[in-house]
Design an enzyme around this catalytic site. Sequence first.
Site, PDB file in Angstrom:
ATOM      1  N   ASP A 147      41.944  24.221  67.379  1.00 42.12           N
ATOM      2  CA  ASP A 147      40.614  24.656  66.908  1.00 42.12           C
ATOM      3  C   ASP A 147      39.969  24.575  68.299  1.00 42.12           C
ATOM      4  O   ASP A 147      39.822  23.617  68.865  1.00 42.12           O
ATOM      5  CB  ASP A 147      40.044  23.679  65.846  1.00 42.12           C
ATOM      6  N   ASN A 198      29.797  31.490  71.643  1.00 41.34           N
ATOM      7  CA  ASN A 198      29.409  32.775  71.037  1.00 41.34           C
ATOM      8  C   ASN A 198      27.838  32.953  70.984  1.00 41.34           C
ATOM      9  O   ASN A 198      27.203  33.791  71.397  1.00 41.34           O
ATOM     10  CB  ASN A 198      29.818  32.983  69.556  1.00 41.34           C
ATOM     11  N   HIS A 249      29.153  37.373  71.767  1.00 41.12           N
ATOM     12  CA  HIS A 249      30.838  37.218  71.222  1.00 41.12           C
ATOM     13  C   HIS A 249      31.609  37.948  72.117  1.00 41.12           C
ATOM     14  O   HIS A 249      32.868  37.924  71.886  1.00 41.12           O
ATOM     15  CB  HIS A 249      30.497  38.009  69.923  1.00 41.12           C
ATOM     16  N   ASP A 255      35.306  36.895  72.414  1.00 36.23           N
ATOM     17  CA  ASP A 255      36.570  37.127  72.386  1.00 36.23           C
ATOM     18  C   ASP A 255      37.512  37.120  73.464  1.00 36.23           C
ATOM     19  O   ASP A 255      38.557  37.173  73.403  1.00 36.23           O
ATOM     20  CB  ASP A 255      36.245  38.904  72.141  1.00 36.23           C
ATOM     21  N   TYR A 294      59.707  28.857  70.951  1.00 39.26           N
ATOM     22  CA  TYR A 294      59.660  27.509  70.443  1.00 39.26           C
ATOM     23  C   TYR A 294      59.184  27.502  69.283  1.00 39.26           C
ATOM     24  O   TYR A 294      59.174  26.737  68.430  1.00 39.26           O
ATOM     25  CB  TYR A 294      58.890  26.145  71.117  1.00 39.26           C
ATOM     26  N   GLU A 302      38.178  30.766  65.280  1.00 39.22           N
ATOM     27  CA  GLU A 302      38.720  30.215  66.277  1.00 39.22           C
ATOM     28  C   GLU A 302      39.940  29.205  65.818  1.00 39.22           C
ATOM     29  O   GLU A 302      40.183  28.372  66.857  1.00 39.22           O
ATOM     30  CB  GLU A 302      37.465  29.530  67.106  1.00 39.22           C
ATOM     31  N   ARG A 310      47.316  22.197  76.085  1.00 37.18           N
ATOM     32  CA  ARG A 310      45.554  21.778  75.925  1.00 37.18           C
ATOM     33  C   ARG A 310      45.286  21.639  77.442  1.00 37.18           C
ATOM     34  O   ARG A 310      43.925  22.184  77.581  1.00 37.18           O
ATOM     35  CB  ARG A 310      45.734  20.301  75.265  1.00 37.18           C
TER      36      ARG A 310
END
Length: 517
Positions: free
Chosen positions: A396, A404, A409, A413, A430, A439, A461
Amino acid sequence: MLKNRRRKKWSLLTRTWLGLVLLFIPMLILASIYYLHMKHEILFEHKENLISQNDQLYHSVLAPYINTLEENFERIYKRVDYRDLAGANILHKQQYQRDWQVYLNLMGLNNIYFANEQSHYLIYPAPPESTLINYNPTVRSWYTLASENPDHVVWTEPYMNYGSNELIVTLARAVLAPGNKQVGVLAIDTKLQPLDKVLNSSHMRVEHGYQMLLSAQGVILAHPDKSLIFKDMQEIDWLSKIQGDSGIFEDHRTQQLIAYHQHDPKYGILLTILPTINIHKIFARVSSNIMLVVGVTSICYLIVALIGYRYFRRMVNEIVHHIRASRDGLASSPSELIPELMPVYGELSATTSEFNHIRQQTLLDPLTGVYNRRFFDELLHAQLGKQQPLYLVMFDLDNFKTVNDTYGHQVGDVVLFKVCKLAQSLFYEYGWFCRYGGEEFVMIFNINDRNKIHLLLEEFRQGVALFEWREKGLISTVSVGVAYKKEEESGDTLLEKADAALYRAKCEGKNRVIFDG
């Protein structure tokens, strides 16, 4: 006079039979026109669909694959210091080898190496010493090609590594000192097998057809038949028929439709081949339907003539009237003339609906290019049915609503697209990375190695957090929740576990990876 008297003595039944014979001829003409029209429309539909599928495969698989390779190469290139290459010997070799080991593990590369103008070189992993006797890197094609184009990443022609029996392509770029003086060349070798695997995977393959990737010279780089890899294409005359960026042509000798897409020589030529025998089967069904309708209509004419000649005469007059109107260009549609043809139009309508349905049933998210929710649901169901260990990951994007609301937006995107691009570059071999909604993203790993998965997720990350954006103040991070399937757990249970782990990651400060349990 005698002939006229005989014609006047003809009975209505005789006239009816004569009318049926005369009407049968234009009926055949109309049926032939209809058949030719349907044949043209069906062939046109198949061609358009094949071109669309080939273009979609080109833009969703081939182009991102090539771009990802170049991006990975640029990451390695930016870490090279020209001063380490400028002297008589290469400096900091151990540090480069440690860095390159990480890149090889994460990016699936084959070799990383550079050489300077004094013919000194560093290769990782190091090949056997016997292969480096009298080795002069400055005369190699990757070195000379990069030297001729110092400002660009160059691609060599693919070649077969006969030691590992793998198809390899080399990317290279000149390392420049201030003043654009060349001090050496950096290069990487990468395998083309992953691309071949994706192009000919079950969810990418065209029904009854297959994909092929060619070099500009007609050498096969990807093909379902592994024995044909790196061999010249037998149908060499196809190359002369490839005109422009994309299109389609038919090979009557092999009875195949070939859609092609070529935009950049380094991408090669992507072909999608569909045997026309399946289209001919559709033509045969259409022909059978038309012949059936013609036969039923003829029988109906006969029955009507035997039961009531008055009704039949009125029907013949009406048909003659409409035929005459048709010749004058006044008739709008054959369906208004012969109701028995309605089943054929019904079949056509059903066939058209099926084609539209097939086009709409795509497995890729149109914005990000990754797999969509529908593909994920089907994949999860299939993986659960195998009764094997399974890692399910939920992602997330943190504070995405704020992005946004603050930047618009369109910027949102771009964030989604760039995050997905990084995911594809890290995870493509993998497992399956999919957009779950908004999202949120999910992934099913095809490996059962917790440490490896943790390393990949942390790399992802950190990569998201290190993105640089044009918008001032824009920061992107991602929270990750991982669940492990145990025994007979259902898909809903597994999703709930991953979602709970994701919720913990959010509650503990976001921008982190949390494993369930």
